[in-house]
Enzyme design. Structure first.
Site, PDB file in Angstrom:
ATOM      1  N   ASP A 203       0.822  -1.199   0.000  1.00  0.00           N
ATOM      2  CA  ASP A 203       0.000   0.000   0.000  1.00  0.00           C
ATOM      3  C   ASP A 203       0.864   1.261   0.000  1.00  0.00           C
ATOM      4  OD1 ASP A 203      -2.711   1.206   0.389  1.00  0.00           O
ATOM      5  OD2 ASP A 203      -1.841   1.879   2.287  1.00  0.00           O
ATOM      6  N   GLU A 265       1.826  -0.124  -4.875  1.00  0.00           N
ATOM      7  CA  GLU A 265       0.873   0.924  -5.238  1.00  0.00           C
ATOM      8  C   GLU A 265       1.626   2.249  -5.320  1.00  0.00           C
ATOM      9  OE1 GLU A 265      -3.336   2.971  -3.829  1.00  0.00           O
ATOM     10  OE2 GLU A 265      -1.871   2.364  -2.318  1.00  0.00           O
TER      11      GLU A 265
END
Length: 520
Positions: A203, A265
């Site tokens: 993330d 990401e």
């Protein structure tokens, strides 16, 4: 380190599961691990190779799992470690790999590490998080803005300092400049690798390190009202710092020991995105997520340009990847319409590189309509009316005409418009979007040129985008009509092997049609 002629993930298709909304096994209205295990047959019949599960770690759920309170546990809402082990074993038995969602930029404010860090300035874990004295006027240390609006700093009255938090106040940023933090987080990754996990989606990887001197971010000259407050400044000093690449290299070195893979990401322009592959002597993540198809205007010239730019920018040995949607962004069927969403499916699954599907896109689901009184997303609640809320792409998956997600009340309502698009109905419909995805994935698996071959001759002619895929022996021409009118095409002699419509010809494309031609 296990080596092979071709890493498994290069020919794979990844399917993202948002666990709260995939399948609920116990009737509490929240999806869980047993629900996922019970529905793995859907992924097998669809034809994907790996599933990525959004966070399932213990969490107060201020941001629905992206505020982690324990990196080596399972939140009771989703089940137990035993449930996870059973899911992993069943998935592996069916030939499916499993990726978890790792959230390293920040923890929950209820994580024991932060509780200690916050307790006093001289606590041994104080430096595990990013703390700073107030500005001379007593306000935040600089002008950094949270991605959810407002200052990216929260004042702690007990200790008289601010802590950095790129998102909610409940999500304090970890200090990755501290070697103890790095060791602890790599240890958490190792815990899951030892358990058999096949990789991680990381993330907000580009957020993980902040400028050491905490200077202001420059104003964004292109800001306009309605973009969201975070866009008032350019995040040059609060994201994408050079030191993050050494962290990515450490993660990669660990993953390679397990023949595992890492997806990062990263929302950055293509040239900066490419740096996350890392140099040959210290490689970064295997796949820096490529969001070009999410961000592009939907026309042939724009897509051709983005494909060419991305392919040209790839470093030596860098493997491409593509994605149409995820749990944060509007669905493809809403962005381009139901008919073009089928063309988009063919685009995604015939481009060179590893594709990732988001749950529900295989059904052609549009964004859900969520009644105002049912909104759950903290981003929408903090900046209402801007269309930034993520609930519309997170509602439960419709399995049957009645819903089939839960026997209780779902945590978010199922949009009645989604019910006719349910899995059971589409599975038996030869013309459905689900059937199209199954055909595309089966063809991709059976065709080396489409799975791992080269791409070339990318062209835009009017509304039509075409490109050639080849493995040196077989060649396939993909032709996609991104318009709503019939388009004449001049293709090589060959045989149409799949169309987004029914029987097709190689002389014209009907409105919203894509086809795959095997070149003679």
């Amino acid at each position: 380190m296990v080596s092979s002629a071709q890493p498994w993930w290069q020919a794979a298709t990844i399917y993202q599961i948002y666990p709260r909304s995939f399948a609920d096994s116990d009737g509490d209205g929240i999806g869980d691990l047993r629900g996922i295990a019970d529905r793995l047959d859907h992924l097998v019949s669809l034809g994907v190779d790996a599933l990525w599960i959004s966070p399932i770690f213990p969490s107060p759920m201020a941001d629905f799992g992206y505020d982690v309170a324990d990196y080596t546990g399972i939140d009771p809402r989703f089940g137990t470690l035993a449930d996870f082990d059973a899911l992993l074993a069943k998935a592996h038995g069916l030939g499916l790999r499993v990726l978890l969602d790792f959230v390293p930029n920040h923890s929950s404010d209820r994580h024991p590490w932060f509780v200690e860090s916050r307790s006093s300035r001289d606590n041994p874990k104080r430096d595990w998080y990013v703390w700073h004295d107030p500005a001379p006027d007593g306000g935040p240390p600089n002008n950094w803005i949270s991605d959810f609006g407002g200052p990216a700093w929260t004042f702690d009255a007990a200790t008289g300092q601010y802590y950095s938090r790129a998102f909610l106040p409940e999500q304090p940023d970890l200090n990755w400049r501290n070697p103890e933090v790095r060791a602890a987080m790599l240890g958490a990754m190792r815990f899951w690798f030892d358990r058999g996990v096949d990789g991680f989606r990381i993330d907000v990887l580009w957020h993980m390190v902040k400028h050491a001197d905490f200077p202001d971010n420059p104003p964004n000259p292109d800001y306009r009202e309605g973009m969201g407050e975070m866009h008032r400044v350019l995040q040059l000093n609060s994201t994408d710092q050079p030191e993050v690449h050494a962290i990515a290299a450490d993660m990669r070195e660990l993953a390679d020991r397990y023949d595992a893979m890492l997806v990062g990401e990263i929302y950055l322009p293509v040239p900066r995105l490419m740096t996350y592959y890392g140099p040959a002597d210290a490689p970064g993540v295997h796949l820096p997520f490529n969001f070009q198809l999410i961000e592009a205007r939907w026309n042939a010239a724009e897509l051709a340009g983005r494909i060419a730019e991305y392919e040209a920018a790839l470093p030596t040995g860098g493997w491409p990847n593509w994605v149409l949607g995820n749990h944060d962004r509007p669905r493809i069927a809403t962005r381009v319409g139901a008919a073009q969403a089928r063309v988009a499916a063919m685009l995604l699954l015939t481009l060179r590189g590893t594709p990732t599907l988001y749950q529900g896109d295989e059904l052609g689901l549009p964004d859900a309509q969520v009644p105002a009184g049912k909104v759950q997303d903290p981003r929408e609640l903090r900046e209402p009316g801007l269309g930034l809320g993520r609930d519309p792409v997170r509602t439960p998956l419709p399995w049957t005409e009645e819903g089939g997600f839960t026997t209780g009340e779902p945590w978010l309502p199922i949009d009645p418009a989604h019910l006719p698009l349910n899995v059971a109905a589409q599975a038996d419909d030869r013309d459905s979007t689900l059937t199209l995805y199954r055909h595309l994935l089966a063809l991709r698996r059976a065709t080396p040129a489409l799975a791992t071959g080269t791409i070339g001759d990318v062209r835009a002619e009017g509304d039509v985008l075409t490109y050639l895929r080849s493995d040196g022996t077989d060649r396939y021409r993909i032709a996609l009509n991104l318009g709503h009118r019939t388009a004449a095409i001049d293709l090589e002699p060959g045989t149409v092997i799949l169309s987004t419509h029914d029987a097709a010809t190689a002389s014209s494309l009907r409105p919203d049609e894509g086809l795959i031609l095997k070149v003679d």
